[in-house]
Design a protein around this motif. Structure first.
Motif, PDB file in Angstrom:
ATOM      1  N   VAL A 144       0.845  -1.190   0.000  1.00 49.09           N
ATOM      2  CA  VAL A 144       0.000   0.000   0.000  1.00 49.09           C
ATOM      3  C   VAL A 144       0.883   1.243   0.000  1.00 49.09           C
ATOM      4  O   VAL A 144       1.925   1.293   0.650  1.00 49.09           O
ATOM      5  CB  VAL A 144      -0.949   0.012   1.220  1.00 49.09           C
ATOM      6  N   VAL A 145       0.456   2.234  -0.780  1.00 52.83           N
ATOM      7  CA  VAL A 145       1.061   3.566  -0.782  1.00 52.83           C
ATOM      8  C   VAL A 145       0.024   4.507  -0.203  1.00 52.83           C
ATOM      9  O   VAL A 145      -1.127   4.527  -0.660  1.00 52.83           O
ATOM     10  CB  VAL A 145       1.436   4.015  -2.212  1.00 52.83           C
ATOM     11  N   HIS A 146       0.404   5.300   0.816  1.00 49.62           N
ATOM     12  CA  HIS A 146      -0.589   6.204   1.412  1.00 49.62           C
ATOM     13  C   HIS A 146       0.087   7.421   2.029  1.00 49.62           C
ATOM     14  O   HIS A 146       1.316   7.545   2.032  1.00 49.62           O
ATOM     15  CB  HIS A 146      -1.457   5.467   2.435  1.00 49.62           C
ATOM     16  N   HIS A 147      -0.722   8.307   2.568  1.00 49.03           N
ATOM     17  CA  HIS A 147      -0.290   9.616   3.051  1.00 49.03           C
ATOM     18  C   HIS A 147       0.256   9.594   4.474  1.00 49.03           C
ATOM     19  O   HIS A 147       0.757  10.611   4.955  1.00 49.03           O
ATOM     20  CB  HIS A 147      -1.468  10.581   2.985  1.00 49.03           C
ATOM     21  N   GLY A 148       0.128   8.492   5.160  1.00 52.05           N
ATOM     22  CA  GLY A 148       0.632   8.411   6.518  1.00 52.05           C
ATOM     23  C   GLY A 148      -0.388   8.691   7.590  1.00 52.05           C
ATOM     24  O   GLY A 148      -0.030   8.843   8.764  1.00 52.05           O
ATOM     25  N   GLY A 149      -1.666   8.752   7.227  1.00 47.71           N
ATOM     26  CA  GLY A 149      -2.705   8.901   8.238  1.00 47.71           C
ATOM     27  C   GLY A 149      -2.708   7.704   9.175  1.00 47.71           C
ATOM     28  O   GLY A 149      -2.354   6.586   8.784  1.00 47.71           O
ATOM     29  N   SER A 150      -3.114   7.913  10.412  1.00 48.41           N
ATOM     30  CA  SER A 150      -3.056   6.831  11.391  1.00 48.41           C
ATOM     31  C   SER A 150      -3.961   5.669  11.002  1.00 48.41           C
ATOM     32  O   SER A 150      -3.601   4.505  11.201  1.00 48.41           O
ATOM     33  CB  SER A 150      -3.439   7.352  12.777  1.00 48.41           C
ATOM     34  N   GLY A 151      -5.147   5.964  10.445  1.00 47.93           N
ATOM     35  CA  GLY A 151      -6.048   4.891  10.048  1.00 47.93           C
ATOM     36  C   GLY A 151      -5.453   4.011   8.969  1.00 47.93           C
ATOM     37  O   GLY A 151      -5.500   2.783   9.061  1.00 47.93           O
ATOM     38  N   SER A 152      -4.869   4.627   7.947  1.00 44.20           N
ATOM     39  CA  SER A 152      -4.239   3.860   6.874  1.00 44.20           C
ATOM     40  C   SER A 152      -3.040   3.083   7.396  1.00 44.20           C
ATOM     41  O   SER A 152      -2.840   1.909   7.061  1.00 44.20           O
ATOM     42  CB  SER A 152      -3.806   4.792   5.742  1.00 44.20           C
ATOM     43  N   THR A 153      -2.226   3.729   8.234  1.00 47.81           N
ATOM     44  CA  THR A 153      -1.022   3.097   8.766  1.00 47.81           C
ATOM     45  C   THR A 153      -1.357   1.867   9.595  1.00 47.81           C
ATOM     46  O   THR A 153      -0.786   0.784   9.406  1.00 47.81           O
ATOM     47  CB  THR A 153      -0.227   4.092   9.631  1.00 47.81           C
ATOM     48  N   PHE A 154      -2.297   2.015  10.513  1.00 50.64           N
ATOM     49  CA  PHE A 154      -2.598   0.911  11.421  1.00 50.64           C
ATOM     50  C   PHE A 154      -3.483  -0.150  10.786  1.00 50.64           C
ATOM     51  O   PHE A 154      -3.398  -1.330  11.144  1.00 50.64           O
ATOM     52  CB  PHE A 154      -3.204   1.446  12.720  1.00 50.64           C
ATOM     53  N   THR A 155      -4.317   0.224   9.830  1.00 49.73           N
ATOM     54  CA  THR A 155      -5.083  -0.799   9.112  1.00 49.73           C
ATOM     55  C   THR A 155      -4.138  -1.680   8.306  1.00 49.73           C
ATOM     56  O   THR A 155      -4.279  -2.906   8.290  1.00 49.73           O
ATOM     57  CB  THR A 155      -6.133  -0.153   8.194  1.00 49.73           C
TER      58      THR A 155
END
Length: 378
Positions: A286-297
């Motif tokens: 996954v590539v993402h912005h570093g939001g906590s929800g994306s990171t921990f999911t």
């Protein structure tokens, strides 16, 4: 026991608390969510009773106006998070406390009528601790990411005017802290440990998601806020890298305008809303912005991550991911196909992801924390 769950108007703040709210309800306790904006509809969709503490509040307009009134705009704040994180944290606390103050009167009115025994608030919410202090009941802090500590209540209360309006003494600490960051993430355990249970709302899964596939799949997302504030330009290099790779890319951007990315290659699929936990279960990276929800999911799914942080706690999450070896932090302008290839093929990264996933799964469940909350209230 009657529990008021309070949240700033951001899904990344609200969603991590929903599994605990479900656990409270399943144990026979009453739960009322107090938030505003998108959080009201999303709380109702999660099957929870909810009140809108600030009807009509335009969150994005509020932040735009607060940025105009400040000597540091959002673009400068992004740089400040890397050059002077302490000052950046203070500025964020000031702005979020002012936002929370918009909810404080409506939340207090609802709480006085509903009469909770306890407030559970997310770590950047200033209204919940105020309401608890006004009513003389315990307030428990629910952390949601890498950027957390023991001083948030005092820091946010300092910038919350509601205490002065009501003649309430500012609290210095919560009654307890619920922490979802595992030890191998390079963080110090704060308060009560709890397993991170990914909640990303519901949704119909498309047929292609569960179909057998012949090549790797990479999820690309910028969460629910970044695209509204900054657009999707951060993904330009990802599009270029995709052209060089034999992999499928799913751009889960929630219907955002992607015209600035130009013509997309055939191996890039645009997707509307898909629950992130379900999407990542069927992805290899996954590539993402570093939001906590994306990171921990992603952490709960054991999926390697490449982070393109934009601001706030995203830099903390990016640093945590890099330190734990479960992914990479790369400047958006520097990303290329080699980074994505490493994300898919590096055995050490994948082994670290599996280890952290298993550690999270071994932590106490939300139902175990419910017992602690019950004992706290007495």
């Amino acid at each position: 026991m009657r529990v008021l769950v309070s949240s700033s108007p951001g899904l990344g703040h609200l969603f991590p608390m929903i599994p605990l709210a479900w656990a409270l309800r399943a144990a026979g306790h009453e739960v009322l969510v107090a938030t505003t904006a998108d959080g009201v509809e999303q709380s109702a969709r999660a099957g929870l009773a909810v009140v809108d503490a600030a009807p009509g509040l335009d969150v994005y307009k509020f932040f735009q106006e607060s940025s105009k009134d400040s000597s540091v705009d959002w673009g400068q704040l992004r740089e400040l998070f890397q050059t002077d994180p302490a000052k950046a944290a203070e500025l964020v606390a000031e702005r979020f406390a002012a936002l929370g103050d918009q909810l404080s009167e409506g939340m207090l009115e609802a709480a006085q009528g509903w009469r909770p025994d306890l407030v559970v608030f997310e770590q950047m919410d200033s209204a919940g601790p105020f309401v608890a202090a006004k009513l003389g009941i315990p307030a428990v802090q629910h952390n949601f990411g890498a950027a957390r500590g023991t001083q948030e209540v005092a820091l946010y209360a300092k910038h919350t005017d509601a205490y002065d309006r009501h003649g309430v003494t500012r609290p210095t600490e919560p009654a307890a802290i619920i922490d979802i960051a595992t030890e191998s993430l390079g963080t110090t355990q704060i308060g009560w440990p709890m397993r991170y249970v990914a909640y990303n709302a519901g949704g119909k899964l498309p047929d292609w998601l569960l179909a057998k596939r012949e090549r790797p799949r990479v999820c690309v997302t910028l969460g629910t806020v970044v695209t509204k504030l900054s657009g999707v330009g951060a993904l330009t290099q990802i599009v270029d890298a995709a052209r060089e790779m034999d992999a499928e890319f799913v751009f889960a951007l929630g219907g955002s305008d992607v015209s600035e990315l130009g013509e997309l290659p055939d191996n890039v699929r645009l997707a509307e809303w898909i629950p992130l936990n379900a999407l990542l279960e069927n992805c290899d990276a996954v590539v993402h912005h570093g939001g906590s929800g994306s990171t921990f999911t992603a952490l709960t799914r054991g999926v390697p991550q490449l982070l393109l942080p934009h601001g706030a706690d995203q830099f903390d999450n990016a640093a945590m991911v890099r330190k734990a070896g479960i992914g990479m932090w790369v400047e958006e302008s520097a990303v290329n196909a080699s980074h994505l290839t490493k994300l898919l093929e590096d055995k050490e990264i994948r082994a670290a992801c599996e280890r952290v996933r298993d550690e999270n799964a071994a932590r106490p469940l939300p139902v175990d924390v419910v017992r602690q909350l019950t004992a706290l209230v007495g």
